[in-house]
Scaffold this active site. Structure first.
Site, PDB file in Angstrom:
ATOM      1  N   GLY A  15       0.785  -1.227   0.000  1.00 22.05           N
ATOM      2  CA  GLY A  15       0.000   0.000   0.000  1.00 22.05           C
ATOM      3  C   GLY A  15       0.816   1.275   0.000  1.00 22.05           C
ATOM      4  CG  LEU A  96      -9.741  -6.569 -12.051  1.00 22.53           C
ATOM      5  CD1 LEU A  96      -9.557  -5.063 -11.986  1.00 22.53           C
ATOM      6  CD2 LEU A  96     -10.650  -7.064 -10.932  1.00 22.53           C
ATOM      7  CG  ASN A 110      -2.816  -1.068 -12.975  1.00 21.91           C
ATOM      8  OD1 ASN A 110      -2.661  -1.228 -11.772  1.00 21.91           O
ATOM      9  ND2 ASN A 110      -2.093  -1.723 -13.871  1.00 21.91           N
ATOM     10  CG  HIS A 112       2.627  -2.209 -15.285  1.00 20.90           C
ATOM     11  ND1 HIS A 112       2.315  -3.447 -14.770  1.00 20.90           N
ATOM     12  CD2 HIS A 112       3.669  -2.401 -16.125  1.00 20.90           C
ATOM     13  CE1 HIS A 112       3.139  -4.350 -15.286  1.00 20.90           C
ATOM     14  NE2 HIS A 112       3.959  -3.742 -16.105  1.00 20.90           N
ATOM     15  CB  SER A 139       2.842   3.290 -17.271  1.00 19.31           C
ATOM     16  OG  SER A 139       4.077   3.092 -17.930  1.00 19.31           O
ATOM     17  CD  GLU A 146      -3.771  -4.663 -25.335  1.00 19.67           C
ATOM     18  OE1 GLU A 146      -2.561  -4.817 -25.501  1.00 19.67           O
ATOM     19  OE2 GLU A 146      -4.442  -3.758 -25.876  1.00 19.67           O
ATOM     20  CG  ASP A 148      -0.208  -4.704 -17.187  1.00 22.31           C
ATOM     21  OD1 ASP A 148      -0.920  -4.148 -16.329  1.00 22.31           O
ATOM     22  OD2 ASP A 148       0.552  -5.652 -16.928  1.00 22.31           O
ATOM     23  CD  GLN A 176      10.298   9.615 -10.239  1.00 21.54           C
ATOM     24  OE1 GLN A 176       9.510  10.353 -10.808  1.00 21.54           O
ATOM     25  NE2 GLN A 176      11.216  10.064  -9.390  1.00 21.54           N
TER      26      GLN A 176
HETATM   27  N1  NHR Z   1      -7.289  -6.406 -15.279  1.00 23.37           N
HETATM   28  C1  NHR Z   1      -7.509  -6.038 -16.551  1.00 23.37           C
HETATM   29  N2  NHR Z   1      -8.577  -6.561 -17.162  1.00 23.37           N
HETATM   30  N3  NHR Z   1      -6.708  -5.204 -17.231  1.00 23.37           N
HETATM   31  C2  NHR Z   1      -5.606  -4.710 -16.620  1.00 23.37           C
HETATM   32  O1  NHR Z   1      -4.835  -3.885 -17.295  1.00 23.37           O
HETATM   33  C3  NHR Z   1      -5.320  -5.067 -15.278  1.00 23.37           C
HETATM   34  C4  NHR Z   1      -6.208  -5.943 -14.635  1.00 23.37           C
HETATM   35  C5  NHR Z   1      -5.971  -6.348 -13.321  1.00 23.37           C
HETATM   36  C6  NHR Z   1      -4.831  -5.936 -12.662  1.00 23.37           C
HETATM   37  C7  NHR Z   1      -2.643  -4.787 -12.647  1.00 23.37           C
HETATM   38  C8  NHR Z   1      -1.555  -5.565 -13.388  1.00 23.37           C
HETATM   39  C9  NHR Z   1      -0.221  -4.868 -13.312  1.00 23.37           C
HETATM   40  O2  NHR Z   1      -0.172  -3.648 -13.284  1.00 23.37           O
HETATM   41  C10 NHR Z   1      -3.926  -5.097 -13.316  1.00 23.37           C
HETATM   42  C11 NHR Z   1      -4.163  -4.634 -14.606  1.00 23.37           C
HETATM   43  C12 NHR Z   1      -1.944  -8.998 -11.826  1.00 23.37           C
HETATM   44  C13 NHR Z   1      -1.481  -9.821 -12.831  1.00 23.37           C
HETATM   45  C14 NHR Z   1      -1.485 -11.328 -12.651  1.00 23.37           C
HETATM   46  O3  NHR Z   1      -0.923 -12.055 -13.454  1.00 23.37           O
HETATM   47  C15 NHR Z   1      -1.050  -9.246 -14.007  1.00 23.37           C
HETATM   48  C16 NHR Z   1      -1.085  -7.877 -14.159  1.00 23.37           C
HETATM   49  C17 NHR Z   1      -1.556  -7.049 -13.154  1.00 23.37           C
HETATM   50  C18 NHR Z   1      -1.977  -7.600 -11.978  1.00 23.37           C
HETATM   51  N4  NHR Z   1      -2.166 -11.861 -11.604  1.00 23.37           N
HETATM   52  C19 NHR Z   1      -2.317 -13.277 -11.317  1.00 23.37           C
HETATM   53  C20 NHR Z   1      -3.760 -13.725 -11.651  1.00 23.37           C
HETATM   54  O4  NHR Z   1      -3.926 -14.928 -11.951  1.00 23.37           O
HETATM   55  C21 NHR Z   1      -2.101 -13.581  -9.857  1.00 23.37           C
HETATM   56  C22 NHR Z   1      -0.729 -13.202  -9.387  1.00 23.37           C
HETATM   57  C23 NHR Z   1      -0.605 -13.169  -7.868  1.00 23.37           C
HETATM   58  O5  NHR Z   1      -1.620 -13.363  -7.159  1.00 23.37           O
HETATM   59  O6  NHR Z   1       0.504 -12.920  -7.392  1.00 23.37           O
HETATM   60  O7  NHR Z   1      -4.700 -12.907 -11.555  1.00 23.37           O
HETATM   61  O8  NHR Z   1       0.837  -5.538 -13.345  1.00 23.37           O
HETATM   62  C1  GAR Z   2       3.802  -1.088  -7.312  1.00 20.31           C
HETATM   63  O1  GAR Z   2       5.123  -1.085  -7.773  1.00 20.31           O
HETATM   64  C2  GAR Z   2       2.859  -1.242  -8.475  1.00 20.31           C
HETATM   65  O2  GAR Z   2       3.292  -0.574  -9.622  1.00 20.31           O
HETATM   66  C3  GAR Z   2       2.905  -2.713  -8.678  1.00 20.31           C
HETATM   67  O3  GAR Z   2       2.932  -3.262  -7.385  1.00 20.31           O
HETATM   68  C4  GAR Z   2       3.537  -2.342  -6.492  1.00 20.31           C
HETATM   69  C5  GAR Z   2       2.613  -2.085  -5.354  1.00 20.31           C
HETATM   70  O4  GAR Z   2       3.256  -1.364  -4.355  1.00 20.31           O
HETATM   71  N1  GAR Z   2       1.762  -3.192  -9.376  1.00 20.31           N
HETATM   72  C6  GAR Z   2       1.780  -4.341 -10.004  1.00 20.31           C
HETATM   73  O5  GAR Z   2       2.786  -4.984 -10.186  1.00 20.31           O
HETATM   74  C7  GAR Z   2       0.444  -4.766 -10.490  1.00 20.31           C
HETATM   75  N2  GAR Z   2       0.562  -6.091 -10.990  1.00 20.31           N
HETATM   76  P1  GAR Z   2       2.456  -0.738  -3.147  1.00 20.31           P
HETATM   77  O6  GAR Z   2       1.593  -1.847  -2.546  1.00 20.31           O
HETATM   78  O7  GAR Z   2       3.504  -0.283  -2.183  1.00 20.31           O
HETATM   79  O8  GAR Z   2       1.623   0.390  -3.683  1.00 20.31           O
END
Ligand code: NHR
Ligand code: GAR
Length: 216
Positions: A15, A96, A110, A112, A139, A146, A148, A176
């Site tokens: 967080g 999601l 989001n 990333h 970002s 789609e 990310d 950042q």
């Molecule tokens: N959902 C959608 N539809 N589109 C995006 O752009 C999303 C999203 C949900 C989350 C964050 C994303 C990131 O910034 C995010 C963007 C989780 C995973 C993943 O593989 C990938 C990308 C992001 C967040 N999650 C696994 C899963 O099966 C579980 C991994 C774990 O629990 O550690 O959901 O990176």
């Molecule tokens: C952040 O670096 C964020 O960009 C990344 O997780 C960290 C959360 O940090 N997000 C992802 O990788 C989404 N898949 P925080 O809990 O300290 O905010």
């Protein structure tokens, strides 16, 4: 000044981005109100940060649901009890479903830890090092189906140093993130940021493909 913008934050972990928003929006002179923090993990430290600030903290454990669709439906139901104008993913680690993303179209952001469209998915800092890139960053983007891949709002760019590790890169990228995420949320709350047909709009102008760029 427009009316307050109620925000719900979704997270799974530390967080740090939530804390950056809390700190940034602490002075009374802004239109953001964080109504609730929701975590899919009961042990997320972000929940404690919320409670410490008097923000409602909720847990919705994805393991208690039979599949993604069922979890996402319950998540929508919970979020909508707070009637937010904006939903913010801040280290939320569950992908999601299309139905969820559609429900919050244009009001779901989001952050990333990479210069998207580079390094979608996980382990971005390690992958940047392995590729030998000169630059890295983070970002903020509107979430679409789609992963990310939604329209970019703002990016911060940092140089990669020859002695960087994944941990040192993560630390500088996080710093950042804590600048650009509150900035993007503030833009949205002020009514300056929206999702148009062709991408993100700031003050009614289509942003460049990489969004608003900040170099350090
Ligand atoms: N959902 C959608 N539809 N589109 C995006 O752009 C999303 C999203 C949900 C989350 C964050 C994303 C990131 O910034 C995010 C963007 C989780 C995973 C993943 O593989 C990938 C990308 C992001 C967040 N999650 C696994 C899963 O099966 C579980 C991994 C774990 O629990 O550690 O959901 O990176
Ligand atoms: C952040 O670096 C964020 O960009 C990344 O997780 C960290 C959360 O940090 N997000 C992802 O990788 C989404 N898949 P925080 O809990 O300290 O905010």
């Amino acid at each position: 000044m427009p009316a307050t913008c109620d925000v719900v934050v979704l997270l799974s972990g530390t967080g740090g981005n939530l804390q950056a928003m809390i700190d940034s929006f602490k002075d009374g002179n802004h239109p953001v109100r964080i109504r609730a923090v929701i975590s899919n993990r009961a042990d997320a430290f972000g929940l404690q940060r919320a409670r410490d600030t008097g923000i409602e903290a909720c847990v919705l454990d994805h393991k208690a649901y039979d599949g993604r669709e069922a979890f996402d439906a319950a998540l929508i139901e919970l979020i909508d009890t707070f009637q937010p104008q904006l939903v913010v993913l801040a280290g939320f680690m569950r992908i999601l479903s299309a139905g969820f993303v559609r429900h919050y179209q244009g009001r779901l952001l989001n952050i990333h830890p990479s210069l998207l469209p580079l390094y979608k998915g996980l382990h971005t800092h390690q992958r940047v090092l392995e590729a030998g890139d000169a630059e890295h960053g983070c970002s903020v983007h509107f979430v679409t189906e789609e992963l990310d891949g939604g329209p970019l709002v703002v990016q911060a760019v940092i140089p990669v140093e020859s002695d960087d590790s994944a941990a040192s890169l993560a630390q500088r990228v996080h710093a950042q993130e804590h600048q650009i995420y509150p900035l993007a949320v503030r833009w949205f709350a002020e009514g300056r940021l929206s999702l148009g047909e062709e991408g993100a709009l700031l003050d009614g102008q289509l942003l460049a493909a990489h969004g608003h760029l900040i170099r350090t």
